[in-house]
Write a protein that holds these residues in place. Structure first.
Motif, short mmCIF file in Angstrom:
data_model
loop_
_atom_site.label_atom_id
_atom_site.label_comp_id
_atom_site.label_asym_id
_atom_site.label_seq_id
_atom_site.Cartn_x
_atom_site.Cartn_y
_atom_site.Cartn_z
N GLU A 146 0.62 -1.46 0.43
CA GLU A 146 0.02 0.27 0.08
C GLU A 146 0.99 1.35 0.06
O GLU A 146 0.87 2.05 -0.42
CB GLU A 146 -0.97 -0.04 1.54
CG GLU A 146 -1.51 1.08 1.19
CD GLU A 146 -3.20 1.19 2.40
OE1 GLU A 146 -3.22 -0.33 2.36
OE2 GLU A 146 -3.26 2.06 2.70
N GLU A 147 1.68 1.41 0.80
CA GLU A 147 2.73 2.32 0.43
C GLU A 147 3.19 2.79 -0.56
O GLU A 147 3.28 4.09 -0.66
CB GLU A 147 4.22 2.16 1.45
CG GLU A 147 4.02 2.20 3.48
CD GLU A 147 3.03 0.77 3.24
OE1 GLU A 147 3.33 -0.72 3.01
OE2 GLU A 147 1.94 0.89 4.37
N ASP A 148 3.08 2.37 -1.17
CA ASP A 148 3.91 2.52 -3.30
C ASP A 148 3.21 3.54 -3.43
O ASP A 148 3.43 4.34 -4.27
CB ASP A 148 4.35 0.95 -4.14
CG ASP A 148 5.11 0.12 -3.10
OD1 ASP A 148 6.12 1.20 -3.19
OD2 ASP A 148 4.88 -0.97 -3.33
N PHE A 149 1.94 3.65 -3.05
CA PHE A 149 0.91 4.11 -3.50
C PHE A 149 0.81 5.96 -3.34
O PHE A 149 0.37 6.57 -3.74
CB PHE A 149 -0.33 2.97 -3.00
CG PHE A 149 -1.35 2.31 -4.51
CD1 PHE A 149 -1.97 2.28 -5.37
CD2 PHE A 149 -0.62 1.17 -3.70
CE1 PHE A 149 -2.63 1.85 -6.30
CE2 PHE A 149 -1.50 0.36 -4.46
CZ PHE A 149 -1.43 -0.02 -5.98
N LEU A 150 1.63 5.74 -1.53
CA LEU A 150 0.79 6.96 -1.21
C LEU A 150 2.55 7.88 -1.64
O LEU A 150 3.21 8.33 -1.16
CB LEU A 150 1.41 7.06 0.08
CG LEU A 150 0.19 6.09 1.36
CD1 LEU A 150 1.10 5.13 2.55
CD2 LEU A 150 -0.95 5.81 1.05
N GLN A 151 1.47 8.70 -3.45
CA GLN A 151 2.80 9.41 -3.62
C GLN A 151 1.35 10.71 -3.60
O GLN A 151 0.52 10.68 -3.56
CB GLN A 151 2.97 8.70 -5.44
CG GLN A 151 3.71 7.04 -4.87
CD GLN A 151 4.09 6.69 -6.19
OE1 GLN A 151 4.31 7.85 -7.75
NE2 GLN A 151 4.14 5.78 -6.51
N PRO A 152 2.12 11.73 -3.88
CA PRO A 152 1.95 12.88 -3.94
C PRO A 152 0.88 12.91 -5.51
O PRO A 152 1.76 12.40 -6.22
CB PRO A 152 2.32 14.60 -3.70
CG PRO A 152 3.89 13.43 -3.16
CD PRO A 152 3.63 12.10 -3.32
N GLY A 153 -0.24 13.53 -5.47
CA GLY A 153 -0.85 14.16 -6.56
C GLY A 153 0.20 14.35 -7.97
O GLY A 153 -0.43 13.94 -9.31
N LYS A 154 0.99 15.02 -7.63
CA LYS A 154 2.00 15.66 -8.93
C LYS A 154 2.88 14.77 -9.98
O LYS A 154 3.39 14.82 -10.35
CB LYS A 154 2.79 16.43 -8.23
CG LYS A 154 4.35 16.28 -6.88
CD LYS A 154 4.43 17.82 -6.54
CE LYS A 154 5.43 17.52 -5.84
NZ LYS A 154 6.21 18.18 -4.17
N GLN A 155 3.21 13.82 -8.75
CA GLN A 155 3.57 12.34 -9.89
C GLN A 155 2.89 11.56 -10.51
O GLN A 155 3.34 10.61 -10.65
CB GLN A 155 4.24 11.29 -8.18
CG GLN A 155 5.61 12.27 -7.59
CD GLN A 155 6.19 11.26 -6.40
OE1 GLN A 155 6.44 12.30 -5.40
NE2 GLN A 155 6.06 9.94 -6.38
N GLN A 156 1.52 11.72 -10.57
CA GLN A 156 0.56 11.22 -11.77
C GLN A 156 1.28 10.67 -12.78
O GLN A 156 2.33 11.89 -13.53
CB GLN A 156 -0.70 11.19 -11.52
CG GLN A 156 -1.35 11.30 -10.05
CD GLN A 156 -2.40 11.70 -10.18
OE1 GLN A 156 -3.80 11.54 -10.07
NE2 GLN A 156 -2.72 13.61 -10.04
#
Ligand SMILES: O=P(O)(O)OC[C@H]1O[C@](O)(COP(=O)(O)O)[C@@H](O)[C@@H]1O
Ligand SMILES: [Mg+2]
Ligand SMILES: [Mg+2]
Length: 338
Positions: A146-156
């Protein structure tokens, strides 16, 4: 009317000519678009396809699931799990992440989605949609968590939505502006119908659920009060209001003719930052809106800068026409200084 090219052709251009996306991302977006086509067909069948009504279950957020919430979720999972471009998926309708099973090849991307946005509108035949966000798995550790998903939206890497309305449309950004595709039901393809969409910087239209007015925080109340005061108030002009209660439909209107959309924090559940979900509602919409020249904040901060701490995190949202969103942010900053 823009060039009559298909989504596939558009993505190949983005890959080969502009070098904006790698092949894996192009193929992943094509699979998501195919899944959305299947969802569009199911939505259109309505009662004939037995897709209306509740499923009798609840999701992780305690919301009653509609049959279409579950169908759309399954369509997206089934379409994407074997494609070879993904490591895992996450959805509004699933508690934890869905790791691509070992029997399929693993890719480097992470896909998040709100499979069916605007669920309360399904049974009343009002526009609904699908929202998706693509992240790249950072680092080369084996497995995915799950931690791999916890990126800020600017990294989309990409974001989009489909709106299932009078027409089915797919709106996409890969970080090079916003393109709109319309589903041609006769040929079954997504056809480019608008490129480089721009949201007007000023607007006279706002979208908010006014029934919550008494629960809002002072900066939101101030902004809406001033809009309501119209030509006799501090804004010196009359405002119009719209509220579809499907974020996709409200955002699509803003992309088309400008406007501002707010789902703010309110006192009904003071511990929750807002109603909407950061990772698969607010972030992808913020990416699209910014790419179209608009802005998206949670009050005073840019939504895409927020560091998520959990998959189903909620957030307050104000997005749309740039000058109005900046005004809302300024009201929040002023209130915080008092
Ligand atoms: O019913 P309310 O409180 O006005 O909320 C409407 C909002 O809730 C949402 O429906 C939430 O989405 P879901 O249908 O995916 O839960 C948004 O699309 C919409 O903006
Ligand atoms: Mg939603
Ligand atoms: Mg939903």
């Amino acid at each position: 009317m823009s060039r009559q090219i298909s989504l596939t052709q558009y993505l190949i251009e983005q890959q080969r000519e502009h070098g904006h996306i790698p092949q894996e991302l192009r193929l992943l977006i094509e699979i998501v678009a195919r899944a959305c086509k299947r969802i569009a067909i199911a939505v259109n069948k309505g009662a004939l396809g037995d897709v209306l009504g509740t499923a009798g279950s609840e999701n992780v957020q305690g919301e009653v699931q509609k049959k279409l919430d579950i169908i759309a979720n399954e369509v997206l999972i089934e379409a994407n799990e074997w494609g070879g471009h993904l490591a895992a998926m996450a959805s509004e309708e699933m508690d934890g992440i869905y790791v691509v099973p070992n029997r399929y090849p693993q890719g480097e991307y992470l896909l998040l989605f709100d499979p069916l946005d605007g669920s309360s509108n399904i049974d009343v035949n009002v526009s609904i949609g699908t929202i998706f966000s693509v992240l790249r798995k950072v680092g080369h550790s084996r497995g995915v968590a799950e931690e791999d998903f916890l990126q800020p939206g600017k990294q989309q890497a990409a974001a989009g939505y489909c709106v299932y309305g009078p027409q089915s449309m797919l709106v996409l950004t890969v970080g090079d502006g916003v393109a709109v595709f319309t589903l041609d039901r006769e040929t079954g393809s997504w056809v480019l119908t608008q490129e480089q969409v721009r949201i007007p910087e000023d607007t006279k239209e706002f979208a908010i659920n006014m029934s919550n007015m008494r629960h809002w925080a002072p900066p939101v109340k101030r902004y809406i009060d001033e809009c309501l005061a119209g030509s006799t108030g501090p804004r010196g002009r009359d405002f119009n209001m719209r509220w579809v209660a499907s974020m996709v439909a409200d955002v699509h209107r803003i992309l088309t003719r400008g406007g501002v959309f707010l789902y703010p924090w309110d006192q009904r559940e003071p511990d929750k930052p807002g109603k909407l979900r950061l990772m698969y509602e607010a972030n992808p919409m913020a990416f699209i809106v910014e790419q179209a020249g608009g802005a998206a904040v949670n009050g005073s901060e840019r939504i895409m800068n927020l560091q998520p701490s959990k998959l189903h995190e909620r957030v307050a949202v104000a997005l749309g026409s740039k000058n109005e969103v900046e005004r809302i942010a300024a009201y929040h900053r002023e209130a915080a200084q008092k």
